[in-house]
Motif scaffolding. Structure first.
Motif, short mmCIF file in Angstrom:
data_model
loop_
_atom_site.label_atom_id
_atom_site.label_comp_id
_atom_site.label_asym_id
_atom_site.label_seq_id
_atom_site.Cartn_x
_atom_site.Cartn_y
_atom_site.Cartn_z
N ASP A 6 -87.46 102.11 -2.73
CA ASP A 6 -88.91 102.01 -2.50
C ASP A 6 -89.27 102.45 -1.07
O ASP A 6 -90.28 103.11 -0.84
N ILE A 7 -88.42 102.11 -0.14
CA ILE A 7 -88.65 102.49 1.26
C ILE A 7 -88.58 104.01 1.43
O ILE A 7 -89.21 104.59 2.29
N GLY A 8 -87.77 104.62 0.58
CA GLY A 8 -87.59 106.07 0.69
C GLY A 8 -86.24 106.47 1.28
O GLY A 8 -86.07 107.61 1.72
N VAL A 9 -85.30 105.51 1.29
CA VAL A 9 -83.93 105.87 1.71
C VAL A 9 -83.41 106.88 0.69
O VAL A 9 -83.41 106.61 -0.51
N SER A 10 -83.00 108.06 1.17
CA SER A 10 -82.71 109.13 0.21
C SER A 10 -81.23 109.23 -0.15
O SER A 10 -80.90 109.86 -1.15
N GLY A 11 -80.37 108.63 0.66
CA GLY A 11 -78.95 108.74 0.35
C GLY A 11 -78.18 107.53 0.85
O GLY A 11 -78.53 106.94 1.87
N ILE A 12 -77.16 107.17 0.09
CA ILE A 12 -76.22 106.13 0.57
C ILE A 12 -74.81 106.68 0.44
O ILE A 12 -74.42 107.18 -0.62
N ASN A 13 -74.07 106.61 1.55
CA ASN A 13 -72.66 106.96 1.52
C ASN A 13 -71.88 105.67 1.32
O ASN A 13 -71.97 104.76 2.15
N PHE A 14 -71.15 105.60 0.23
CA PHE A 14 -70.36 104.41 -0.06
C PHE A 14 -68.91 104.66 0.34
O PHE A 14 -68.31 105.63 -0.13
N SER A 15 -68.36 103.79 1.16
CA SER A 15 -66.92 103.87 1.42
C SER A 15 -66.19 103.28 0.23
O SER A 15 -66.39 102.12 -0.11
N LEU A 16 -65.37 104.09 -0.41
CA LEU A 16 -64.62 103.63 -1.58
C LEU A 16 -63.26 104.32 -1.52
O LEU A 16 -63.15 105.50 -1.81
N ASN A 17 -62.24 103.56 -1.14
CA ASN A 17 -60.95 104.20 -0.89
C ASN A 17 -60.01 104.22 -2.07
O ASN A 17 -58.98 104.90 -2.03
N LEU A 56 -77.98 105.80 4.69
CA LEU A 56 -77.20 104.61 5.02
C LEU A 56 -75.73 104.89 4.73
O LEU A 56 -75.42 105.61 3.79
N THR A 57 -74.84 104.31 5.52
CA THR A 57 -73.44 104.32 5.12
C THR A 57 -72.96 102.88 5.06
O THR A 57 -73.27 102.08 5.94
N SER A 58 -72.23 102.55 3.99
CA SER A 58 -71.97 101.14 3.69
C SER A 58 -70.71 101.01 2.84
O SER A 58 -70.36 101.93 2.10
N ASN A 59 -70.07 99.84 2.94
CA ASN A 59 -68.98 99.61 1.98
C ASN A 59 -69.54 99.15 0.63
O ASN A 59 -68.79 99.00 -0.33
N GLY A 60 -70.82 98.89 0.56
CA GLY A 60 -71.50 98.65 -0.72
C GLY A 60 -71.47 97.23 -1.23
O GLY A 60 -72.20 96.89 -2.16
N THR A 61 -70.66 96.37 -0.61
CA THR A 61 -70.47 95.04 -1.21
C THR A 61 -71.64 94.08 -0.97
O THR A 61 -71.74 93.06 -1.64
N THR A 98 -59.58 92.72 2.17
CA THR A 98 -60.52 91.68 1.71
C THR A 98 -60.18 91.33 0.28
O THR A 98 -59.34 91.97 -0.34
N GLN A 99 -60.88 90.35 -0.22
CA GLN A 99 -60.73 89.99 -1.64
C GLN A 99 -61.64 90.86 -2.50
O GLN A 99 -61.62 90.75 -3.72
N ALA A 100 -62.46 91.69 -1.86
CA ALA A 100 -63.42 92.49 -2.64
C ALA A 100 -62.67 93.53 -3.47
O ALA A 100 -61.53 93.88 -3.18
N GLY A 101 -63.35 94.02 -4.49
CA GLY A 101 -62.73 95.04 -5.33
C GLY A 101 -63.74 96.10 -5.69
O GLY A 101 -64.95 95.89 -5.53
N PRO A 102 -63.27 97.24 -6.20
CA PRO A 102 -64.19 98.32 -6.55
C PRO A 102 -65.21 97.89 -7.61
O PRO A 102 -66.31 98.43 -7.65
N GLU A 103 -64.85 96.90 -8.43
CA GLU A 103 -65.78 96.48 -9.49
C GLU A 103 -67.08 95.92 -8.90
O GLU A 103 -68.10 95.87 -9.58
N GLN A 104 -67.04 95.49 -7.63
CA GLN A 104 -68.27 95.02 -6.99
C GLN A 104 -69.17 96.18 -6.58
O GLN A 104 -70.37 96.05 -6.50
N VAL A 105 -68.54 97.31 -6.26
CA VAL A 105 -69.29 98.42 -5.66
C VAL A 105 -69.80 99.39 -6.73
O VAL A 105 -70.90 99.95 -6.58
N LEU A 106 -69.03 99.59 -7.79
CA LEU A 106 -69.40 100.61 -8.78
C LEU A 106 -70.79 100.39 -9.39
O LEU A 106 -71.58 101.34 -9.49
N PRO A 107 -71.14 99.13 -9.75
CA PRO A 107 -72.50 98.94 -10.31
C PRO A 107 -73.59 99.21 -9.28
O PRO A 107 -74.69 99.63 -9.64
#
Ligand code: SAM
Ligand code: SF4
Length: 344
Positions: free
Chosen positions: A127-138, A111-116, A151-160
Motif C-alpha cells: 500500500d505504501i508503494g514499496v516496489s521490491g523486496i530482496n529476501f535473503s534465502l540461503n 527493502l532487503t530482509s531475511n523475511g521472518t 537460528t531456529q527459523a526455517g524457509p517455511e516461514q519465509v516462503l509464504p
C-alpha cells in the motif's frame, strides 16, 4: 512469455539529475541501514552470540533520517533501499518507510530482509508503494538454512511471505550467499524454486568483510556452469537492470532471472551508483573503503541544511574509484564497520 525485468520501476536509465562524482558516475541510490540488530546470526555476517549493538540513543532518530533523506533527494538521490541488520527489528520501521516514500523526489523505496518478521506488514508495504523486496534465502533445506542463519527459523516461514509479496504486486528477489559446505549443493534447487515462481534469484559473492573473511565462498563461474547444466544456456539480459551491480541472465521459458553480484571477482566499481548510511549515521561512500562522513554529529550539533548538504556533496565527490577487495589493498584495509551495521 513476457520477460519481467528484475525491477519494473527502475529498469530506466540512471536519473540524469543524480549527483556526479569525481569519476563521472551518477550517484542516485542510497542503502539506508535502520539498525545493526538482527534476529539471525548468519555465519558470514554476525557473531554467533550476536554483536555488541549500538544503544538505541546512538541510532539517528527517524526525524533525523528523514531530514537527511530529504536533503539527499534534493541532491538527486532518488532510490532508497532499506536495510540493516534486520530492518524490521527496529520499532516503527514501516511508519518510517511510509513517510520516506511520500517524500518529494523519492522515486523508489525497496527493502532487503531475511523475511521472518515481514508477514504482518506485506499488505501495508504494498500500500505504501514499496516496489521490491530482496529476501535473503540461503537454502530450501531446513537444516542447511538453520546452519547458515544460526537460528531456529526455517524457509517455511519465509516462503509464504514471498508469495504474499508477489501477490501484492511487489517484485520479489531472492539473495543467496553461496558458501562451501553450507549451501553449495542447494543452489540448483533454489534456482528452480525461484524460476518456477517467477522470482529473480541473485547469487551474492561472499565478501571478506568481518566474519565473511573466515568463510569460503563458491566462485560465480562454478555456479553459472551448474545452472547451465540443469537449465540449458543462460542468455545475458542487456542494459541497466535493477539498481546496479548484478549481471542478469534469462533462462529460456521462465519469467524470473538469474543474477550474479560478484564484487570481488568482477569489480563493478566503474558502474557504482550508490552510497550507504550505516545504522550509526556514517555516510559510507564505498562499501570497502573508509571514505565518508559522520553525519550524526552534524545533525546533533544544530548544523543547518547548507552545512549538511556541503558535507554530503564533499563525501560523494570523494567517493573512491574502487573498493579494496583482493591483494595488497585488502591486506592493508581494516574495515571499521561490520556488515550488519553497513547494511550490505
Ligand atoms: N538482514 C537483511 C538481509 O539479510 O537481507 C538485510 C541486511 S544484510 C547485511 C544485507 C545483505 O548483505 C544480505 O543479502 C546478506 O546476505 C549480505 N551480506 C552480509 N554479509 C555478507 C558478506 N560477508 N558477503 C556477502 N554478502 C553479505
Ligand atoms: Fe541478519 Fe542479514 Fe546479517 Fe543475516 S545477513 S545476520 S539476516 S543482517
Amino acid at each position: 512469455m513476457t520477460i519481467q525485468r528484475p525491477d519494473r520501476d527502475n529498469a530506466m536509465p540512471q536519473a540524469k539529475t543524480g549527483l556526479i562524482d569525481a569519476h563521472g558516475r551518477v550517484i542516485d541510490y542510497l542503502r539506508l541501514s535502520l539498525t545493526d540488530r538482527c534476529n539471525f546470526r548468519c555465519v558470514y555476517c554476525m557473531p554467533p552470540d550476536g554483536a555488541v549493538y549500538m544503544p538505541h540513543c546512538e541510532l539517528p532518530t527517524y526525524e533525523e533520517l528523514l531530514r537527511l533523506c530529504l536533503l539527499m533527494s534534493g541532491l538527486g538521490i532518488r532510490r532508497f533501499k532499506i536495510t540493516g541488520g534486520e530492518p524490521l527489528c527496529r520499532k516503527g520501521a514501516v511508519a518510517f518507510i511510509r513517510r520516506l516514500k511520500r517524500m518529494p523526489g523519492v522515486d523508489q523505496v525497496t527493502l532487503t530482509s531475511n523475511g521472518t518478521l515481514l508477514a504482518p506488514y506485506v499488505e501495508e508495504l504494498a500500500d505504501i508503494g514499496v516496489s521490491g523486496i530482496n529476501f535473503s534465502l540461503n537454502s530450501l533445506n531446513p537444516e542447511h538454512y538453520a546452519a547458515v542463519s544460526r537460528t531456529q527459523a526455517g524457509p517455511e516461514q519465509v516462503l509464504p511471505v514471498m508469495a504474499a509479496a508477489a501477490k501484492a504486486g511487489i517484485t520479489v528477489k531472492i539473495n543467496v550467499v553461496p558458501l562451501r559446505t553450507y549451501n553449495d549443493c542447494d543452489l540448483p534447487d533454489l534456482t528452480r524454486f525461484a524460476l518456477e515462481n517467477g522470482y529473480h534469484i541473485r547469487f551474492i559473492e561472499l565478501m571478506p568483510v568481518g566474519l565473511g573473511a573466515a568463510c569460503t565462498g563458491v566462485p560465480p563461474h562454478e555456479i553459472h556452469a551448474a545452472i547451465e547444466r540443469d537449465f540449458g544456456p543462460l542468455s545475458a539480459l542487456d542494459g541497466v537492470a535493477g539498481n546496479g551491480p548484478a549481471n542478469y541472465f534469462r533462462v529460456p521459458g521462465h519469467a524470473g532471472s538469474v543474477g550474479f553480484i560478484s564484487a570481488v571477482s568482477n569489480m563493478f566499481c566503474p558502474r557504482c551508483n550508490r552510497i550507504r548510511l550505516t545504522s550509526g549515521g556514517f555516510l559510507k561512500s564505498c562499501l570497502h573503503r573508509d571514505a565518508g562522513v559522520e553525519l550524526k554529529p552534524l545533525l546533533r550539533s544544530g548544523a543547518n541544511d547548507a552545512a549538511i548538504i556541503a558535507a554530503l556533496r564533499k563525501a560523494i565527490m570523494e567517493k573512491p574509484a574502487g573498493h579494496a577487495f583482493g591483494g595488497v589493498a585488502q591486506e592493508n584495509f581494516r574495515q571499521r564497520f561490520l556488515m550488519h551495521s553497513i547494511g550490505g
